[in-house]
Design a protein around this motif. Structure first.
Motif, PDB file in Angstrom:
ATOM      1  N   GLY A   1     -34.762 -21.425  -8.388  1.00  0.00           N
ATOM      2  CA  GLY A   1     -33.953 -20.848  -9.451  1.00  0.00           C
ATOM      3  C   GLY A   1     -34.583 -21.023 -10.824  1.00  0.00           C
ATOM      4  N   ILE A   2     -35.089 -22.234 -11.114  1.00  0.00           N
ATOM      5  CA  ILE A   2     -35.742 -22.471 -12.403  1.00  0.00           C
ATOM      6  C   ILE A   2     -36.990 -21.605 -12.541  1.00  0.00           C
ATOM      7  CG2 ILE A   2     -36.936 -24.202 -13.789  1.00  0.00           C
ATOM      8  CD1 ILE A   2     -33.958 -24.530 -13.835  1.00  0.00           C
ATOM      9  N   TYR A   3     -37.738 -21.473 -11.442  1.00  0.00           N
ATOM     10  CA  TYR A   3     -38.962 -20.668 -11.496  1.00  0.00           C
ATOM     11  C   TYR A   3     -38.632 -19.189 -11.739  1.00  0.00           C
ATOM     12  CZ  TYR A   3     -43.118 -18.152 -10.042  1.00  0.00           C
ATOM     13  OH  TYR A   3     -44.190 -17.300  -9.995  1.00  0.00           O
ATOM     14  N   ALA A   4     -37.628 -18.685 -11.056  1.00  0.00           N
ATOM     15  CA  ALA A   4     -37.264 -17.274 -11.211  1.00  0.00           C
ATOM     16  C   ALA A   4     -36.811 -16.987 -12.635  1.00  0.00           C
ATOM     17  CB  ALA A   4     -36.174 -16.907 -10.213  1.00  0.00           C
ATOM     18  N   ALA A   5     -36.003 -17.890 -13.203  1.00  0.00           N
ATOM     19  CA  ALA A   5     -35.518 -17.665 -14.563  1.00  0.00           C
ATOM     20  C   ALA A   5     -36.669 -17.722 -15.573  1.00  0.00           C
ATOM     21  CB  ALA A   5     -34.444 -18.697 -14.907  1.00  0.00           C
ATOM     22  N   GLY A   6     -37.515 -18.740 -15.447  1.00  0.00           N
ATOM     23  CA  GLY A   6     -38.621 -18.874 -16.401  1.00  0.00           C
ATOM     24  C   GLY A   6     -39.625 -17.747 -16.289  1.00  0.00           C
ATOM     25  N   THR A   7     -39.958 -17.347 -15.066  1.00  0.00           N
ATOM     26  CA  THR A   7     -40.938 -16.286 -14.885  1.00  0.00           C
ATOM     27  C   THR A   7     -40.392 -14.944 -15.356  1.00  0.00           C
ATOM     28  OG1 THR A   7     -41.836 -17.491 -12.986  1.00  0.00           O
ATOM     29  CG2 THR A   7     -42.448 -15.179 -13.204  1.00  0.00           C
ATOM     30  N   ALA A   8     -39.103 -14.686 -15.139  1.00  0.00           N
ATOM     31  CA  ALA A   8     -38.505 -13.437 -15.616  1.00  0.00           C
ATOM     32  C   ALA A   8     -38.552 -13.358 -17.140  1.00  0.00           C
ATOM     33  CB  ALA A   8     -37.071 -13.324 -15.111  1.00  0.00           C
ATOM     34  N   TRP A   9     -38.269 -14.473 -17.799  1.00  0.00           N
ATOM     35  CA  TRP A   9     -38.321 -14.496 -19.263  1.00  0.00           C
ATOM     36  C   TRP A   9     -39.759 -14.285 -19.753  1.00  0.00           C
ATOM     37  CZ3 TRP A   9     -37.144 -19.281 -22.822  1.00  0.00           C
ATOM     38  CH2 TRP A   9     -37.099 -18.827 -24.149  1.00  0.00           C
ATOM     39  N   ALA A  10     -40.704 -15.012 -19.140  1.00  0.00           N
ATOM     40  CA  ALA A  10     -42.098 -14.877 -19.552  1.00  0.00           C
ATOM     41  C   ALA A  10     -42.621 -13.463 -19.316  1.00  0.00           C
ATOM     42  CB  ALA A  10     -42.958 -15.890 -18.809  1.00  0.00           C
ATOM     43  N   SER A  11     -42.209 -12.833 -18.207  1.00  0.00           N
ATOM     44  CA  SER A  11     -42.663 -11.475 -17.901  1.00  0.00           C
ATOM     45  C   SER A  11     -42.134 -10.467 -18.907  1.00  0.00           C
ATOM     46  CB  SER A  11     -42.228 -11.086 -16.492  1.00  0.00           C
ATOM     47  OG  SER A  11     -42.763 -11.977 -15.531  1.00  0.00           O
TER      48      SER A  11
END
Length: 578
Positions: free
Chosen positions: A551-561
């Motif tokens: 969950g943390i990875y998905a949220a952070g990667t979506a923001w960075a993308s």
């Protein structure tokens, strides 16, 4: 250069030393130094930091040397003599090896620019020696030499004699280091040697730190003291007296004993050896000036031979390679752009020396953890075994948060391809995760073999995977919002202004710590059940670590993308700037 131009008679290379020319060259070195500092704020900061580190350290060492030699003599003169030999040998080795590892000790003057002026060979060599007096490392060595003089001189006459010996020692230092540097310049300019030097410098620093940790933890204090006394008891001077540092030591010891005849003999040996070293240095420089610069001559010759062989060989009929369109499409869980970036990163992990430095830093953390693990053994090392994940975690965080920094100018090439931001981060994250996972598995196997607590090892493995996945999410955000230019020129080489302000670096570091705080729920899964006396509960809750990490990875990667293309010009401006 008016002082030299005024004496611009046809330049015989005779044994002449004109004081006016030497003063002009020393003035030139001073002006070049001031101009270099006035044009680069980073050089001023670097010089101030170097002075703050070296000068107080040299003063402290000088005070210790004076106190130590005065305390040892005359009752323990043999210890004092061996200590003198060790110190001199260390200074000589440091001066000789650091330039080979790309650490710039003495800048001096550019001999290729001086070749067009009417300078005799002695004037050229003397100017190169004198110009090094303006370097900060030279000042530090001079302070240490003052300590040696004060520690061994018992009268003004002895002080003068020891000062003459130490001046010759300094000439030795500069001449030997520059002789090695000049004779190996063709090799030093190659990319392979620069990479090797960078790795060796990192390994040397990490080995010294890790060795001191092992020495202090695994060897009892009494045994360490006995070993130190045994080293001081060994007559190292019997071997070193045939080398320049041993000659210097013997001359100082003879002057301290009042044996001027013996000291005169050693002084003559020092003068003769200094003349031979400077003559060899001069011969190497003369040959270098007469030979065109050809750092890549061997590779050009190999290319020429390959071209000639290709021309001479009969041409083979062209065979059409199968196109990618003719191959059937294979379903893949990883998108093709992300897969290509993953393969590229894995390849560069092996090729690029900058990545290797990061891996060596991770191995240092591994060494500290394993050192504590083997020292404490099972039963008392639970708090240490829980830190076994830290090495892999910091490696993955480093590779992810500074992924654009490691790329450097290659980011401009990446920007030319229409790749979605999520694919960029996904490919790089998979490569970093695979490296961290391999390291984590290796460490867990060692931890399980040492502690024999395989349940704890399984818990750490599951939660460690969740921590690795979770860490990459905020690290992607750091990579986009706070890019930092990384030095890639090599150890000891001047670094241009990165364009990364102090505030940006500070915010990046704080964000780095913030990403670690996001891992606290995963740490609680391991620690809280142990505090409550229910360690088996960690095994039941450990799958939640993977879900939380995803969950943390998905949220952070979506923001960075979402920020990738809007921040890409700034990223290129920072990390790809020369």
């Amino acid at each position: 250069m008016a002082g030299i131009a005024a004496d611009a008679a046809p330049a015989p290379r005779a044994f002449t030393l004109r004081p006016r020319v030497l003063r002009t060259l020393l003035w030139l070195r001073w002006q070049l130094l001031l101009r270099g500092y006035s044009r680069s704020a980073s050089r001023i900061v670097g010089a101030v930091v170097l002075a703050i580190i070296l000068i107080p350290s040299a003063i402290g060492l000088t005070i210790g040397l004076v106190a130590g030699f005065r305390a040892l003599m005359p009752d323990h003169a043999f210890f004092a003599q061996n200590l003198l030999f060790y110190i001199l040998a260390g200074v000589y080795l440091l001066y000789a090896l650091l330039p080979l590892l790309q650490f710039s000790i003495n800048e001096g003057l550019d001999v290729t620019k001086l070749a067009v002026y009417p300078l005799s060979q002695p004037e050229l060599m003397a100017s190169l020696l004198i110009s090094t007096l303006l370097d900060i490392p030279t000042i530090a060595v001079g302070i240490v030499f003052v300590g040696l003089g004060l520690g061994w001189a018992n009268s003004p006459a002895q002080a003068v004699g020891i000062a003459v010996v130490l001046v010759l020692a300094y000439i030795h230092l500069v001449a030997i280091s520059q002789l090695l540097l000049s004779s190996m310049m063709g090799v030093l300019r190659t990319r392979r040697y620069r990479d090797l030097a960078l790795i060796l410098a990192t390994v040397l620093g990490l080995s010294c730190s890790l060795g001191s940790q092992a020495f202090s933890r695994l060897i009892p204090a009494q045994q360490s003291a006995d070993n130190f006394i045994a080293v001081l008891n060994y007559d190292i001077g019997a071997w070193l007296q045939f080398l320049p540092p041993g000659m210097v030591g013997r001359a100082i010891i003879a002057i301290n004993a009042g044996n001027w005849a013996v000291s005169g003999a050693w002084l003559a040996a020092l003068v003769a050896s200094a003349y031979l070293i400077i003559w060899a240095w001069s011969a190497v420089l003369t040959r270098a000036l007469a030979t065109p610069e050809d750092g890549a001559g061997a590779s050009r010759r190999r290319r020429a031979r390959a071209t000639a062989a290709a021309i001479a060989a009969p041409s083979a009929p062209a065979i059409a390679a199968p196109t990618a369109a003719s191959a059937p499409d294979r379903p893949s869980l990883i998108p093709a752009p992300a897969l290509a970036l993953m393969q590229k990163d894995l390849r560069y992990y092996w090729r690029d020396v900058t990545y290797k430095r990061a891996f060596l830093g991770s191995l240092y953390v591994v060494g500290i953890i394993l050192l504590n693990l083997f020292a404490l053994r099972s039963g008392t090392g639970d708090s240490i075994t829980q830190l076994i994940v830290a090495a892999s975690l910091f490696l993955v965080l480093n590779l992810t948060a500074y992924s654009f920094s490691y790329e450097g100018q290659a980011v401009t090439t990446l920007a030319l391809f229409p790749v979605r931001g999520v694919h960029v981060f996904l490919g790089r994250n998979i490569a970093a995760f695979l490296v961290g996972l391999v390291e984590l598995i290796a460490l867990l196997l060692v931890e399980g073999a040492v502690t024999q607590n395989w349940v704890q090892t399984g818990i750490l493995g599951i939660t460690g995977i969740g921590a690795l996945v979770a860490a990459m999410g905020p690290a992607n955000v750091i990579a986009v919002l706070f890019p930092i230019r990384m030095q890639r020129q090599g150890v000891g080489r001047p670094q241009n202004d990165s364009g990364t302000g102090c505030l940006t670096s500070l915010i990046s570091s704080l964000s780095y710590l913030g990403s670690l705080l996001l891992l606290s729920p995963i740490a609680a899964i391991v620690l809280v059940p142990q505090v409550l006396g229910q360690p088996n509960l960690s095994l039941v809750l450990s799958p939640l670590a993977i879900l939380y990490g995803a969950g943390i990875y998905a949220a952070g990667t979506a923001w960075a993308s979402s920020l990738y293309y809007s921040r890409l010009p700034k990223i290129i401006e920072v990390v790809a700037r020369e």
